[in-house]
Scaffold this motif. Structure first.
Motif, short mmCIF file in Angstrom:
data_model
loop_
_atom_site.label_atom_id
_atom_site.label_comp_id
_atom_site.label_asym_id
_atom_site.label_seq_id
_atom_site.Cartn_x
_atom_site.Cartn_y
_atom_site.Cartn_z
N LEU A 254 1.52 -1.39 0.31
CA LEU A 254 -0.17 0.45 -0.06
C LEU A 254 1.07 1.32 -0.18
N PRO A 255 0.56 2.10 -0.67
CA PRO A 255 0.83 3.30 -1.32
C PRO A 255 1.45 3.88 0.47
N LYS A 256 2.79 4.69 0.94
CA LYS A 256 2.92 5.26 1.80
C LYS A 256 2.91 7.04 1.74
N ARG A 257 1.58 7.58 2.22
CA ARG A 257 1.95 8.62 2.20
C ARG A 257 1.93 10.46 3.48
N PHE A 260 -2.85 12.92 4.86
CA PHE A 260 -4.21 12.55 4.33
C PHE A 260 -4.85 12.85 3.08
N THR A 261 -4.49 12.29 1.86
CA THR A 261 -4.10 12.50 0.86
C THR A 261 -5.49 11.22 0.13
N THR A 262 -6.46 12.10 -1.23
CA THR A 262 -7.17 10.88 -1.38
C THR A 262 -6.70 10.18 -2.93
N ASN A 263 -5.80 10.96 -3.33
CA ASN A 263 -4.69 10.56 -4.52
C ASN A 263 -3.15 10.48 -5.08
N ASP A 264 -2.65 9.24 -5.63
CA ASP A 264 -1.54 9.04 -5.54
C ASP A 264 -0.89 9.43 -7.11
N LEU A 377 -3.10 17.64 8.88
CA LEU A 377 -3.02 17.17 6.82
C LEU A 377 -2.18 16.17 7.38
N GLY A 378 -1.57 15.52 8.60
CA GLY A 378 -1.35 14.33 8.20
C GLY A 378 -0.62 13.99 9.70
N ALA A 379 -0.71 12.69 9.83
CA ALA A 379 0.14 12.21 11.01
C ALA A 379 1.00 13.05 11.84
N ALA A 380 2.16 13.79 10.90
CA ALA A 380 3.22 14.51 11.71
C ALA A 380 2.83 15.54 11.10
N ASP A 381 1.53 15.95 10.98
CA ASP A 381 1.71 17.11 9.96
C ASP A 381 -0.63 18.56 10.44
N THR A 382 -0.01 19.02 11.47
CA THR A 382 -1.39 19.77 12.10
C THR A 382 -0.79 21.50 11.64
N SER A 425 4.30 11.12 -0.88
CA SER A 425 4.62 10.15 -0.30
C SER A 425 5.67 10.52 1.03
N ALA A 426 5.67 9.19 2.01
CA ALA A 426 5.18 9.61 3.34
C ALA A 426 7.45 9.85 3.38
N ASP A 427 8.07 9.62 2.05
CA ASP A 427 9.60 9.82 2.13
C ASP A 427 9.88 10.69 2.12
N LEU A 428 8.93 12.58 1.49
CA LEU A 428 9.35 13.80 1.87
C LEU A 428 9.93 13.61 3.25
#
Length: 431
Positions: A254-257, A260-264, A377-382, A425-428
């Motif tokens: 599965l993609p790592k994001r 919390f986007t809905t497209n890849d 916006l993401g697991a580590a981004d508020t 992706s999560a590797d940013l």
């Protein structure tokens, strides 16, 4: 000559069997189809299922698709040896691939509604599906390598499971829609419980070289209970309810994001140029309306030399949206000071841009009142932004509000920049 005659007789024999099978009651036929299911709960680990995101993977998918479509009469041979459509150019389309020992052996694409709509909308009405609410994805471009077509679903079922999991967990999809050849529709009805969009068959479907087609849909909100009833009592290897909804396949990557986007999106300027200008004439063949729509979503300077020029309208006069909107699904809270007291509202954000966002709220939000929003916006981004609700829209599935961001922080701007560049992706870097 004897071999040709034998092949002809075999084909007629199979056609005769299909006619005899077709006179049986539908429920009886569907039950027989379900008894023929064979899904391996532990596929060979040499099988890998992932998003096709490299030039090599995409090219192999498009070549595999070309071979399958030409063989079925769904397209004429293309000089590129690939089936590439305008929908593959959009960030709202995701192509999955199945790889065995590193070789692409299966592919399928999911097309969320974008600037070009859906392929099947040219012949099928989706109003009844849209009325139920939720996002729609057209399942298209399915092909399995000839070497694996007689393996009892060893590639097809894992690929379909990946598609289902991706659509429900990552693609923010409620409804699946398909357009398939009439000879195949009963397999989708019997095994996957698709329901026809309309009773009659479309005689000519241009997207499949004028072949006949049947449209069908599946509501993923109710799929689990329908599958459970349909496969009740079936052993594990013949139970698609267990396989789709309860089974874990380590083969699926599965993609790592980061967000919390809905497209890849995977189409970089280099990939767009390679597939749509160099290898095919897809961009060249587009009319001005489609070209302008393409410009409206790829409006960064990096894409300008890649996108097709408008033949009848100067580029400088083409109206582009000031800030592009991006699909996302994330929680937020916004606080307003109203009549001397502070009130907090829980939001579900579905779309963002540099200058604003769209969100759903279950209670009435005050309009044109400045507020402070905390957006995950993401697991580590508020992000902490100042925002104001400018308008509301009541729909069958909820009330949605359009917000203007009055003051954005660096987290918000970084997220929008990543979305503009298609880098989510999560590797940013988390810096």
């Amino acid at each position: 000559m004897t071999k040709i005659r034998g092949s002809s007789l075999k084909k007629k024999f199979h056609q005769g069997l299909r006619k005899l099978f077709g006179v049986l009651p539908a429920n009886f036929r569907f039950s027989i189809y379900r008894r023929m299911v064979e899904c391996d709960p532990a596929p060979d680990l040499r099988l890998e299922l992932k998003i096709a995101d490299t030039q090599e993977e995409l090219e192999d998918c498009f070549k595999l698709l070309h071979g399958a479509y030409v063989a079925s009469g769904f397209m004429l041979p293309d000089p590129s040896g690939m089936r590439i459509t305008i929908y593959h150019s959009l960030p709202t389309t995701t192509t999955l691939c199945a790889k065995y020992d590193g070789k692409v052996v299966g592919t399928i694409s999911m097309i969320r509604e974008g600037v070009f709509g859906f392929p099947l909308q040219s012949v099928f009405d989706l109003q009844q599906v849209k009325a139920k609410g939720g996002n729609i994805a057209e399942i298209s471009a399915l092909a399995v390598h000839p070497d694996f077509r007689a393996t009892g679903g060893a590639i097809l079922f894992p690929l379909m499971k990946f598609m289902h999991q991706y659509c429900t967990e990552y693609f923010d999809t409620r409804h699946l829609v398909i357009a398939v050849n009439p000879e195949k529709i009963e397999l989708y009805e019997a095994l996957l419980f698709f329901e026809r969009l309309q009773a009659n068959v479309v005689d000519q479907y241009d997207f499949a070289n004028g072949a006949p087609a049947v449209g069908a849909t599946l509501d993923l909100h109710h799929a689990a209970e329908i599958f459970k009833a349909g496969y009740k009592g079936r052993p594990s290897r013949k139970n698609l309810h267990r396989y789709f909804f309860m089974q874990n396949l380590p083969n699926i990557k599965l993609p790592k994001r980061r967000y919390f986007t809905t497209n890849d999106p995977v189409m970089t300027p280099a990939l767009l140029d390679y597939f749509f200008n160099e290898k095919s004439k897809v961009f060249e063949a587009m009319d001005d309306r489609k070209k302008s729509l393409l410009w409206s979503i790829y409006d960064l300077i990096e894409y300008r030399r890649i996108l097709p020029m408008l033949s009848g309208t100067a580029l400088e006069s083409h109206p582009l949206r000031r800030h592009q909107r991006y699909s996302i699904r994330c929680p937020a809270q916004i606080r307003f000071d109203v009549d001397g007291r502070s009130r907090e509202f829980v939001l579900n954000i579905i779309e963002i841009s540099l200058s604003g966002f769209q969100a759903e709220c279950r209670i009435d939000v005050p309009l044109k009142v400045p507020g402070h929003a905390s957006i995950v916006l993401g697991a580590a981004d508020t992000s902490e932004v100042k925002a104001v609700a400018l308008r509301s829209k009541v729909t069958d599935v909820g009330v949605f509000y359009g917000f203007r961001v009055e003051e954005a922080d660096v987290v918000w701007r970084s997220c929008v920049t990543a979305l503009e560049m298609g880098q989510t992706s999560a590797d940013l870097s988390l810096a």
